[in-house]
Each structure stands twice: as C-alpha cells, then as structure tokens.
Design a protein around this motif. Structure first.
Motif, PDB file in Angstrom:
ATOM      1  N   CYS A   1       0.846  -1.216   0.000  1.00  0.00           N
ATOM      2  CA  CYS A   1       0.000   0.000   0.000  1.00  0.00           C
ATOM      3  C   CYS A   1       0.877   1.261   0.000  1.00  0.00           C
ATOM      4  O   CYS A   1       0.591   2.225  -0.708  1.00  0.00           O
ATOM      5  N   GLU A   2       1.955   1.242   0.798  1.00  0.00           N
ATOM      6  CA  GLU A   2       2.830   2.434   0.856  1.00  0.00           C
ATOM      7  C   GLU A   2       3.476   2.684  -0.497  1.00  0.00           C
ATOM      8  O   GLU A   2       3.589   3.816  -0.951  1.00  0.00           O
ATOM      9  N   LYS A   3       3.892   1.588  -1.142  1.00  0.00           N
ATOM     10  CA  LYS A   3       4.560   1.730  -2.438  1.00  0.00           C
ATOM     11  C   LYS A   3       3.580   2.274  -3.488  1.00  0.00           C
ATOM     12  O   LYS A   3       3.921   3.157  -4.277  1.00  0.00           O
ATOM     13  N   LEU A   4       2.356   1.748  -3.480  1.00  0.00           N
ATOM     14  CA  LEU A   4       1.363   2.208  -4.463  1.00  0.00           C
ATOM     15  C   LEU A   4       1.006   3.669  -4.229  1.00  0.00           C
ATOM     16  O   LEU A   4       0.739   4.420  -5.170  1.00  0.00           O
ATOM     17  N   LYS A   5       1.022   4.091  -2.947  1.00  0.00           N
ATOM     18  CA  LYS A   5       0.702   5.493  -2.644  1.00  0.00           C
ATOM     19  C   LYS A   5       1.720   6.421  -3.322  1.00  0.00           C
ATOM     20  O   LYS A   5       1.380   7.479  -3.833  1.00  0.00           O
ATOM     21  N   GLU A   6       2.994   5.985  -3.345  1.00  0.00           N
ATOM     22  CA  GLU A   6       4.034   6.807  -3.995  1.00  0.00           C
ATOM     23  C   GLU A   6       3.814   6.867  -5.511  1.00  0.00           C
ATOM     24  O   GLU A   6       4.106   7.863  -6.152  1.00  0.00           O
ATOM     25  N   LEU A   7       3.327   5.742  -6.065  1.00  0.00           N
ATOM     26  CA  LEU A   7       3.351   5.617  -7.531  1.00  0.00           C
ATOM     27  C   LEU A   7       2.074   6.055  -8.238  1.00  0.00           C
ATOM     28  O   LEU A   7       2.102   6.374  -9.419  1.00  0.00           O
ATOM     29  N   LEU A   8       0.941   5.995  -7.542  1.00  0.00           N
ATOM     30  CA  LEU A   8      -0.303   6.345  -8.234  1.00  0.00           C
ATOM     31  C   LEU A   8      -0.404   7.863  -8.388  1.00  0.00           C
ATOM     32  O   LEU A   8      -0.198   8.602  -7.422  1.00  0.00           O
ATOM     33  N   PRO A   9      -0.707   8.344  -9.593  1.00  0.00           N
ATOM     34  CA  PRO A   9      -0.835   9.791  -9.782  1.00  0.00           C
ATOM     35  C   PRO A   9      -2.071  10.305  -9.037  1.00  0.00           C
ATOM     36  O   PRO A   9      -3.083   9.601  -8.937  1.00  0.00           O
ATOM     37  N   ARG A  10      -1.995  11.519  -8.508  1.00  0.00           N
ATOM     38  CA  ARG A  10      -3.135  12.066  -7.765  1.00  0.00           C
ATOM     39  C   ARG A  10      -4.267  12.400  -8.725  1.00  0.00           C
ATOM     40  O   ARG A  10      -4.050  12.823  -9.851  1.00  0.00           O
ATOM     41  N   GLN A  11      -5.505  12.206  -8.231  1.00  0.00           N
ATOM     42  CA  GLN A  11      -6.688  12.465  -9.044  1.00  0.00           C
ATOM     43  C   GLN A  11      -7.466  13.631  -8.435  1.00  0.00           C
ATOM     44  O   GLN A  11      -7.042  14.211  -7.447  1.00  0.00           O
ATOM     45  N   GLN A  12      -8.636  13.909  -8.990  1.00  0.00           N
ATOM     46  CA  GLN A  12      -9.484  14.972  -8.455  1.00  0.00           C
ATOM     47  C   GLN A  12     -10.254  14.497  -7.220  1.00  0.00           C
ATOM     48  O   GLN A  12     -11.041  15.239  -6.665  1.00  0.00           O
ATOM     49  N   PHE A  13     -10.068  13.211  -6.861  1.00  0.00           N
ATOM     50  CA  PHE A  13     -10.789  12.678  -5.701  1.00  0.00           C
ATOM     51  C   PHE A  13      -9.833  11.813  -4.897  1.00  0.00           C
ATOM     52  O   PHE A  13      -8.788  11.398  -5.398  1.00  0.00           O
ATOM     53  N   ASP A  14     -10.183  11.541  -3.639  1.00  0.00           N
ATOM     54  CA  ASP A  14      -9.348  10.679  -2.793  1.00  0.00           C
ATOM     55  C   ASP A  14      -9.331   9.255  -3.356  1.00  0.00           C
ATOM     56  O   ASP A  14     -10.374   8.740  -3.763  1.00  0.00           O
ATOM     57  N   ILE A  15      -8.139   8.620  -3.363  1.00  0.00           N
ATOM     58  CA  ILE A  15      -8.075   7.202  -3.750  1.00  0.00           C
ATOM     59  C   ILE A  15      -7.725   6.413  -2.496  1.00  0.00           C
ATOM     60  O   ILE A  15      -6.682   6.662  -1.879  1.00  0.00           O
ATOM     61  N   ALA A  16      -8.585   5.472  -2.130  1.00  0.00           N
ATOM     62  CA  ALA A  16      -8.292   4.610  -0.980  1.00  0.00           C
ATOM     63  C   ALA A  16      -7.589   3.356  -1.488  1.00  0.00           C
ATOM     64  O   ALA A  16      -8.106   2.659  -2.356  1.00  0.00           O
TER      65      ALA A  16
ATOM     66  N   ILE B   1      -9.850  -6.056   6.020  1.00  0.00           N
ATOM     67  CA  ILE B   1      -8.863  -5.076   5.554  1.00  0.00           C
ATOM     68  C   ILE B   1      -7.693  -5.069   6.536  1.00  0.00           C
ATOM     69  O   ILE B   1      -7.903  -4.910   7.742  1.00  0.00           O
ATOM     70  N   ILE B   2      -6.462  -5.256   6.019  1.00  0.00           N
ATOM     71  CA  ILE B   2      -5.317  -5.313   6.943  1.00  0.00           C
ATOM     72  C   ILE B   2      -4.421  -4.090   6.832  1.00  0.00           C
ATOM     73  O   ILE B   2      -3.555  -3.887   7.668  1.00  0.00           O
ATOM     74  N   ALA B   3      -4.561  -3.284   5.773  1.00  0.00           N
ATOM     75  CA  ALA B   3      -3.733  -2.078   5.655  1.00  0.00           C
ATOM     76  C   ALA B   3      -4.438  -1.086   4.755  1.00  0.00           C
ATOM     77  O   ALA B   3      -5.214  -1.475   3.876  1.00  0.00           O
ATOM     78  N   ARG B   4      -4.185   0.204   5.005  1.00  0.00           N
ATOM     79  CA  ARG B   4      -4.828   1.219   4.160  1.00  0.00           C
ATOM     80  C   ARG B   4      -3.934   2.445   4.033  1.00  0.00           C
ATOM     81  O   ARG B   4      -3.281   2.854   4.976  1.00  0.00           O
ATOM     82  N   GLU B   5      -3.905   3.013   2.834  1.00  0.00           N
ATOM     83  CA  GLU B   5      -3.268   4.311   2.584  1.00  0.00           C
ATOM     84  C   GLU B   5      -4.230   5.120   1.729  1.00  0.00           C
ATOM     85  O   GLU B   5      -5.050   4.544   0.994  1.00  0.00           O
ATOM     86  N   THR B   6      -4.120   6.458   1.795  1.00  0.00           N
ATOM     87  CA  THR B   6      -4.993   7.292   0.964  1.00  0.00           C
ATOM     88  C   THR B   6      -4.146   8.235   0.126  1.00  0.00           C
ATOM     89  O   THR B   6      -3.250   8.889   0.653  1.00  0.00           O
ATOM     90  N   VAL B   7      -4.429   8.273  -1.179  1.00  0.00           N
ATOM     91  CA  VAL B   7      -3.791   9.272  -2.041  1.00  0.00           C
ATOM     92  C   VAL B   7      -4.723  10.478  -2.035  1.00  0.00           C
ATOM     93  O   VAL B   7      -5.865  10.395  -2.497  1.00  0.00           O
ATOM     94  N   LYS B   8      -4.244  11.603  -1.479  1.00  0.00           N
ATOM     95  CA  LYS B   8      -5.129  12.762  -1.307  1.00  0.00           C
ATOM     96  C   LYS B   8      -5.483  13.360  -2.662  1.00  0.00           C
ATOM     97  O   LYS B   8      -4.713  13.312  -3.618  1.00  0.00           O
ATOM     98  N   GLN B   9      -6.658  13.958  -2.703  1.00  0.00           N
ATOM     99  CA  GLN B   9      -7.126  14.544  -3.956  1.00  0.00           C
ATOM    100  C   GLN B   9      -6.402  15.854  -4.268  1.00  0.00           C
ATOM    101  O   GLN B   9      -5.849  16.505  -3.390  1.00  0.00           O
ATOM    102  N   VAL B  10      -6.420  16.217  -5.543  1.00  0.00           N
ATOM    103  CA  VAL B  10      -5.917  17.535  -5.953  1.00  0.00           C
ATOM    104  C   VAL B  10      -7.102  18.483  -5.785  1.00  0.00           C
ATOM    105  O   VAL B  10      -8.160  18.274  -6.376  1.00  0.00           O
ATOM    106  N   ARG B  11      -6.922  19.550  -4.974  1.00  0.00           N
ATOM    107  CA  ARG B  11      -8.072  20.416  -4.688  1.00  0.00           C
ATOM    108  C   ARG B  11      -7.844  21.812  -5.234  1.00  0.00           C
ATOM    109  O   ARG B  11      -6.743  22.342  -5.171  1.00  0.00           O
TER     110      ARG B  11
END
Length: 591
Positions: A508-523, A532-542
C-alpha cells in the motif's frame, strides 16, 4: 563416423565458456580474422550487452582431419534447460572451471547432468594466466568432485589462447566417436529450432541413425506431419548446404514449415518411405517455475502478441503460455518461465525483436489447492483460487537449494535463508575454506529477489543452484489490493499468513508513492478475504474555492465547500484509477 566428435562446453556463469569457444574457432580456422569478435557465437545483441549466453549455439570445426561439432551452452541457472538439450546431442563435455573462483554451484549441477547422460568429461582449468589464480587448490577441488587423475586436468587461458590446442587434441583422443548405423532407417533428434521470416522454420538436429539427402520426404514423428527436405546442411558460422548428412553428424533442415506448432524440440525426424520403429527418447519437458501474466498495452495487439510468443517459443522451448483475461488489463497470456532472469530476457526480446509493448503482472509460482470434496486444482494465478469456504488445504512447491560459499559469509546467508522460511538440511566443507549449505525452501520465497540478495550479502562469492523437491501443505492466504473498493486482480498475490500483514502494508505504501493524484481521494487497501489489513490514501488535488471569500459570513464559505464536496463525491463514483506499469514492477522490488 570415426572422424566425428560431438561435444559441448559446460561451466558456471562467467567461467569463460564463450571465450574458449572463440579461441577454438580461431585456431581451427573456422572463423575469418575479419569476422572474429568477442563472443562470436552469441548472435543476440542482448547476449553481447550483458556478457551472458542465453541460447546454446552449435557450430562445426575441422581439426587434424577430424570434424568437431561444438555446442556452446549458457551458464545461468535459469537457462539450464538449454544445457540439457545440448547434452542430449553430445558424446562428451568440456567442463570449464575458473582458476580464480574454483568449483561453483552451477559447475556441479551441469556436471551431474552430463554424467547422467554418460558423457566423457574433460576437466579444464581456465584463466591460469591471472595473478590471483589458484590452480593447485582448484585442481584439488576438481579431483574431489570428479575422482580423476591430476594429469587429466588441462590448464589453459581462453583469453590468450595458451593451452587451447591441447584441449582440441584431448577432445579427439578422449571423446568417443558417435555410435549409429548410416544404413539403418533414419532417426534424427531435433534439439533446437529458429524462425526465419524468409525461409520459415529451420530445425537443428543430430542424426542418430541413417542418412538424410536433399529432397527426401521426411516425417516429424510426434506431430505426424510430412515435408520435403528442401535444403539440408551443416552449421558453420553461417549455414552451409550439403547434399547428404549421415549418422553421428549435426545439421539443419529447411522444409518450408510456416506454423510454429508443427516443430517440437525433442521430436524425431524419419523418412516417410522407410520409417524407424520408434521415436528417440527426447529430453524431459521443461517445467516452468515462475508464472506471470503478459498483456499487450493496446488491446488490439493481442493477436500480434500471440504470434510473437509462438515465434519466441521456437527459439526457446522452455517458455510456455496460455490465454487468460483480467478485469484490469483485458486479454493476455499466462506465461511460464524458468526463473526471473528468463522472464526479464523474454520481456526484453519481445520488445526488441517483435516491437511489442507489454505489461507484466507480479510473478508467482503454481500451487496445488485441495477442495473439501476431494478434488485438486492447480492454481497458477491468484485470481483462479477457489472460494475460501471450499478449500481444504493448499500445498506449495518446495526446492532443495544448494549454496556454495566461503566460511566468512555463512552467518548472513543462514539469516537470509531462514528468513525465507528455509530449513537447513546439512552443511559440509568442500575444501579449505569453502562450504556447501543445503536448504529446503518454498519456491515462492526465492522467486523474486533471493538471488540478488544472496549475491550482495556474499559480495558475489556465493553461488546458488536448486531443483524441485515436491509439494508441502502450507498456511497460505490470498492478498487482494483494492483501489476505491474495487479489486485489482493483476496485483493479487498468494503469500504466507505470517508475512501477509507486513507485505500488504508495504504494498500500500509503495502504491501510494506511484499512483498519480486524481481529483478525488483514492483509498488503497490490502485485504485478506473481507478483512482489511492495511490502508493508505492518495489525497485529492483540490482547487482553493475559498480564494474569493475574504471576510463575510462563515456560511458563504461552508456553502462553497459543500458544493465542492458534492462534486468530488460524484467524480469518485464515475472516476476510475489507472495503475501505471511502474506500479506492477515496483511490487517486485519491495525491499
């Protein structure tokens, strides 16, 4: 036939097989001074760049009135299938050992393969001209290994050419001539094939019995197909046509075959008019160890990818593939490889030779899943796992790994192997300061980065070899990655329950670094079943919607923020998350 010798060169990686082959070709005058270059037999750019042999190469030389058929082989453990095919076509083997490094793991496993086929072994000590060579000590190791006499071991330097004429003489004296009857019904063993876009498929074979002439009608026994031998000949640096090839010799046949499935490596060729009684025992089928999905980036390239894989399979019979589809990536193929280097090379060859852009999923091994109703399913892909409620037990493949190292690195190597759920079987001294450690380990643990780590903690000294050692029950779970609640099947993996939480969190930590930010939160969530054993959130572009509010009542600001929030929620419902290719590859190199 008394004047023919068929032999191959076997050794560990970087012990100087290709250089020795270069010198032999030079000294027998097979290659012109103009054509001479380093690694002259390695015809792929990839082989020259990396300095490794990927394909075994056959070539014929003349020396003192004798015909010598040389097959140069790869040294890396991932290409050991090439070595087994070469050994099947020979009567003798030149075993090359580096005088600066001594006997290593691949030396031993290739040697055993040659002894099983009753080949005559000629031990050769290479790199004797180097300052750090230890010829006497390495000779002791070879004597322990082979039980030969000290005077039977030849010393040479493949770089300078010193000692190479003696090796050529020893090949003529010690290796037996091939046995076979030129007048018996035709029997040829196909040991390799290549695809040529002008001539169709060219098969390389060794004639065991009988004689083949140009224009003969021949039949491939396993496929049952019949062809005319339009052109036959022997393999010099280029192909050189001949009118006939008789028992004991190695050659090629061109018969205008267009479809790649009609030629199988290990097949037998015979005459239509006077067929042989039975096919020759080919060599064992290669068993793929690592499976990964290969998908075209553009979905309309699917058929091109199939054609490219079929042509590659001709050249590399250890590659297997079957169609599969994925929710995230569309249609593609599940490919089986002998190891990670093999997988990397295939990817690179698809790109260079066929111009195919592909996405490769996380590699995994095959598991045996036993269901409660007594059935057994072989699972190559985590997406194909039966439902958890139906599974009785899962068995994973184990290997017997042999690590040869100097005593200085035993501590870190033990830690590495035991950390990968390995069990120490035995350890013993080979000679002086060198030890062999035997471990039983799960194949799934060594698939990704074990070899690289072993090399780095032993400063390159440890050598590693392994073979299959059956299946054992194991506590495995399927780890799913969810993006915004949707499962990405290409990132699913099967892992041991003890490692699952840690692995899920790192993923999850690695994917958080690699996924491009979107207009909405990505869980990004890692889940085992419904938990669910782990979670990270890619914050939205506001966008700052409050920029125009300076002062005034707070309800104005709240109104704008609520409006933005509703828009984001709507976007999240229709937005989809693209996973970049980098993310698939990064999962491999989590450490």
């Amino acid at each position: 036939m008394d004047k023919i010798r068929n032999f191959c060169i076997i050794a560990h990686i970087d012990h100087g097989k290709s250089t020795l082959a270069d010198r032999m070709l030079e000294m027998t005058g097979t290659v012109d001074v103009r054509q001479m270059e380093n690694q002259v037999l390695d015809d792929m750019d990839l082989e020259k760049e990396r300095g490794i042999t990927i394909k075994s190469h056959a070539i014929q030389m003349e020396h003192k009135g004798y015909t010598l058929n040389l097959i140069d082989t790869p040294g890396h453990v991932d290409f050991s299938y090439e070595v087994s095919r070469s050994i099947a076509a020979c009567e003798g083997a030149v075993l090359v050992v580096d005088a600066t490094q001594g006997v290593q793991a691949q030396t031993i496993s290739n040697l055993y393969m040659a002894i099983e086929h009753d080949l005559e072994i000629i031990p050769v000590l290479n790199k004797c001209d180097m300052d750090n060579a230890m010829p006497d000590r390495v000779e002791d190791e070879i004597i322990d290994l082979l039980g030969c006499k000290r005077e039977e071991i030849l010393r040479c330097s493949a770089k300078t050419g010193e000692g190479v004429p003696e090796i050529l003489d020893a090949i003529i004296e010690r290796i037996p001539a091939p046995v076979g009857d030129p007048n018996a019904p035709l029997q040829c063993l196909v040991f390799d094939s290549v695809f040529n876009s002008f001539r169709g498929i060219i098969a390389y074979f060794k004639v065991v019995n009988g004689t083949m002439h140009t224009g003969d009608q021949v039949r491939f026994v396993n496929t049952g197909k019949e062809y005319d031998a339009d052109e036959i000949g022997i393999l010099k640096l280029d192909m050189s046509p001949r009118k006939q090839i008789s028992a004991g010799n190695v050659g090629y046949i061109i018969s205008g075959i267009k479809t790649s499935t009609e030629v199988k490596v290990g097949d037998t060729i015979t005459h239509v008019a006077r067929p042989c009684d039975k096919a020759i025992d080919g060599f064992e089928e290669a068993k793929p160890m690592v499976f990964a999905g290969v998908y075209p980036i553009e979905s309309e390239d699917y058929e091109d990818l199939r054609a490219s894989l079929e042509k590659l399979q001709l050249n590399d019979a250890s590659l297997t593939f079957q169609p599969e589809s994925s929710m995230a990536l569309g249609f593609g193929f599940r490919c089986g490889f002998l190891g990670l280097l093999h997988m990397e090379i295939i990817q690179e060859r698809l790109d260079r030779e066929f111009d195919m852009d592909v996405i490769t999923t996380v590699p995994n091994v095959s598991y045996n899943v036993y269901t409660k109703d007594g059935g057994m399913v072989e699972v190559h892909n985590p997406a194909g796992m039966p439902d958890l409620t139906e599974i009785d037990r899962i068995e994973e493949p184990y290997i017997r790994a042999s690590v040869i190292t100097t005593a200085d690195y035993i501590g870190p190597i033990m830690t590495l192997c035991l950390g990968k759920r390995g069990e120490l079987v035995k350890q013993e001294y080979i000679s002086g300061n060198r030890m062999e450690l035997l471990f039983d380990m799960p194949l799934g643990e060594i698939v990704i980065d074990f070899y690289d780590k072993l090399k780095s903690i032993s400063k390159g000294y440890a050598s590693f070899d392994w073979h299959m050692n059956g299946f054992r029950p194991s506590n495995l779970v399927k780890l799913d990655i969810l993006l915004n609640g949707e499962q990405v099947d290409a990132l699913s993996t099967l892992t041991h329950r003890d490692n699952a939480v840690d692995f899920g969190r790192r993923m999850c930590e690695k994917l958080k670094e690699l996924l491009p930010r979107q207009q909405f939160d990505i869980a990004i969530q890692a889940a085992i079943g419904a938990k669910i054993i782990a979670r990270e959130t890619v914050k939205q572009v506001r966008k700052d919607v409050l920029a125009k509010c300076y002062g005034g009542d707070v309800s104005r600001k709240r109104k704008l923020l609520e409006k933005q929030k509703r828009g984001k929620k709507r976007m999240k419902q229709i937005g989809n998350v693209e996973v970049p290719q980098k993310a698939f590859l990064a999962v491999l190199k989590l450490d």
